[in-house]
Design a protein around this motif. Sequence first.
Motif, short mmCIF file in Angstrom:
data_model
loop_
_atom_site.label_atom_id
_atom_site.label_comp_id
_atom_site.label_asym_id
_atom_site.label_seq_id
_atom_site.Cartn_x
_atom_site.Cartn_y
_atom_site.Cartn_z
N ALA A 1 10.17 -27.33 17.63
CA ALA A 1 8.81 -27.89 17.53
C ALA A 1 7.83 -27.13 18.41
CB ALA A 1 8.82 -29.37 17.90
N PHE A 2 8.34 -26.52 19.48
CA PHE A 2 7.46 -25.83 20.41
C PHE A 2 7.36 -24.33 20.15
CE2 PHE A 2 8.56 -29.76 22.53
CZ PHE A 2 7.29 -30.24 22.79
N ILE A 3 8.16 -23.83 19.24
CA ILE A 3 8.01 -22.45 18.79
C ILE A 3 7.14 -22.52 17.55
CG2 ILE A 3 9.20 -20.39 17.97
CD1 ILE A 3 11.69 -21.41 19.48
N ARG A 4 5.84 -22.28 17.72
CA ARG A 4 4.92 -22.52 16.61
C ARG A 4 3.90 -21.40 16.44
NH1 ARG A 4 2.15 -27.75 19.28
NH2 ARG A 4 3.46 -27.40 21.04
N ILE A 5 3.48 -21.31 15.19
CA ILE A 5 2.40 -20.40 14.83
C ILE A 5 1.29 -21.29 14.28
CG2 ILE A 5 1.68 -18.52 13.32
CD1 ILE A 5 4.68 -17.68 13.30
N PRO A 6 0.14 -21.35 14.95
CA PRO A 6 -0.90 -22.27 14.50
C PRO A 6 -1.54 -21.83 13.18
CG PRO A 6 -1.67 -20.99 16.38
CD PRO A 6 -0.24 -20.60 16.13
N ILE A 7 -1.53 -22.73 12.23
CA ILE A 7 -2.26 -22.56 10.97
C ILE A 7 -3.02 -23.86 10.74
CG2 ILE A 7 -0.66 -20.88 9.97
CD1 ILE A 7 0.52 -23.16 8.30
N PRO A 8 -4.01 -23.88 9.88
CA PRO A 8 -4.76 -25.11 9.66
C PRO A 8 -3.88 -26.25 9.17
CG PRO A 8 -5.86 -23.24 8.62
CD PRO A 8 -4.53 -22.76 9.10
N VAL A 9 -4.22 -27.45 9.54
CA VAL A 9 -3.64 -28.71 9.11
C VAL A 9 -2.24 -28.93 9.70
CG1 VAL A 9 -3.07 -30.22 7.19
CG2 VAL A 9 -5.01 -28.67 6.99
N VAL A 10 -1.23 -28.20 9.26
CA VAL A 10 0.14 -28.42 9.71
C VAL A 10 0.64 -27.15 10.40
CG1 VAL A 10 2.48 -28.97 8.96
CG2 VAL A 10 0.54 -29.96 7.75
N PRO A 11 0.98 -27.23 11.70
CA PRO A 11 1.44 -26.02 12.39
C PRO A 11 2.79 -25.55 11.85
CG PRO A 11 1.68 -27.93 13.80
CD PRO A 11 0.98 -28.40 12.56
N PHE A 12 2.98 -24.24 11.80
CA PHE A 12 4.25 -23.66 11.36
C PHE A 12 5.18 -23.62 12.57
CE2 PHE A 12 6.99 -19.92 11.01
CZ PHE A 12 7.64 -20.21 9.83
N THR A 13 6.32 -24.29 12.45
CA THR A 13 7.30 -24.34 13.54
C THR A 13 8.68 -23.99 13.00
OG1 THR A 13 7.90 -26.66 13.20
CG2 THR A 13 5.98 -26.22 14.61
N LEU A 14 9.65 -23.94 13.90
CA LEU A 14 11.04 -23.69 13.51
C LEU A 14 11.81 -24.99 13.28
CD1 LEU A 14 12.06 -20.62 15.69
CD2 LEU A 14 11.32 -20.69 13.31
N ALA B 1 5.49 -31.57 17.31
CA ALA B 1 4.66 -30.37 17.46
C ALA B 1 3.33 -30.66 18.14
CB ALA B 1 4.42 -29.73 16.10
N GLU B 2 2.85 -31.89 18.02
CA GLU B 2 1.57 -32.25 18.62
C GLU B 2 1.68 -33.48 19.50
OE1 GLU B 2 -0.83 -32.62 15.12
OE2 GLU B 2 -1.07 -30.47 14.93
N GLY B 3 2.77 -33.62 20.25
CA GLY B 3 2.90 -34.73 21.18
C GLY B 3 3.99 -35.70 20.80
N LYS C 1 -0.59 -40.20 12.30
CA LYS C 1 -1.04 -38.84 12.04
C LYS C 1 -0.65 -38.46 10.60
CE LYS C 1 -1.07 -36.02 16.06
NZ LYS C 1 -2.32 -35.53 15.70
N PRO C 2 -1.52 -37.82 9.88
CA PRO C 2 -1.19 -37.45 8.50
C PRO C 2 0.03 -36.53 8.39
CG PRO C 2 -3.55 -37.22 8.89
CD PRO C 2 -2.91 -37.51 10.22
N SER C 3 0.32 -35.75 9.41
CA SER C 3 1.46 -34.82 9.34
C SER C 3 2.81 -35.49 9.60
CB SER C 3 1.25 -33.68 10.33
OG SER C 3 1.17 -34.17 11.65
N PHE C 4 2.83 -36.78 9.93
CA PHE C 4 4.10 -37.46 10.21
C PHE C 4 5.01 -37.50 8.98
CE2 PHE C 4 6.81 -41.24 10.86
CZ PHE C 4 7.42 -40.85 12.05
N GLY D 1 5.71 -34.93 2.99
CA GLY D 1 4.58 -34.56 3.83
C GLY D 1 3.25 -34.66 3.12
N MET D 2 3.19 -34.15 1.90
CA MET D 2 1.92 -34.15 1.17
C MET D 2 1.52 -35.55 0.71
SD MET D 2 2.37 -30.56 -0.88
CE MET D 2 0.91 -30.76 -1.88
N VAL D 3 2.47 -36.34 0.26
CA VAL D 3 2.15 -37.71 -0.16
C VAL D 3 1.66 -38.52 1.04
CG1 VAL D 3 3.18 -39.88 -0.98
CG2 VAL D 3 3.66 -37.75 -2.18
N TYR D 4 2.36 -38.41 2.17
CA TYR D 4 1.97 -39.13 3.39
C TYR D 4 0.59 -38.67 3.86
CZ TYR D 4 2.91 -41.70 7.71
OH TYR D 4 2.88 -42.61 8.75
#
Length: 182
Positions: free
Chosen positions: A23-36, A72-74, A82-85, A128-131
């Motif tokens: 979760a902490f190895i991330r590449i920031p992109i809009p909306v949902v961060p890219f993580t491992l 990834a965000e706390g 959060k919408p990304s949950f 993810g998208m439905v939520y």
Amino acid sequence: MKTAKTKNLILCGLFTALIVVGAFIRIPIPVVPFTLQLLFTMLAGLLLGGKWGAASVCIYIVLGLVGLPVFAEGGGLAYVLKPSFGYIIGFAIASYVTGRIANKTANPGYKRLLAANFIGLGIVYLCGMVYYYLMSNFYLGSPIGLWPLFLYCFILAVPGDIVLCILGAILGKRLIPIMNRM
């Protein structure tokens, strides 16, 4: 029997820790961060099987919801809003399904592993998208249309996740025989 259960509990804890690190190895992109996280949740299913793989992801979710900042965000119970949950929920379901598909044979081939990973990826994106859509439109009051949802929550993120699916299949093919010998 006791040794197998102990081994599974230790591996379950290990994968929970790997998902946290992912979760902490991330590449920031809009909306949902890219993580491992996706890679480690897939590997949990592939290497531990559906039941134990999903258990490791569920432990990760519980740790985050009780307040540890492992997402990834706390973290914290409010993270459910959060919408990304939805992606995190998808990780648990996908880990179970990936493990069930891959472990139908003792030594699955690349084709089975890739199929399992891509089905798991589809589950993660579906959840993810439905939520995201439901939370944005009905809770947050900031409506999102289907095209922006598809663009930001799928098209921008999926290329990296396809690479992770392939990497997961390669690692799974090499590590499953080792896990079977243990």
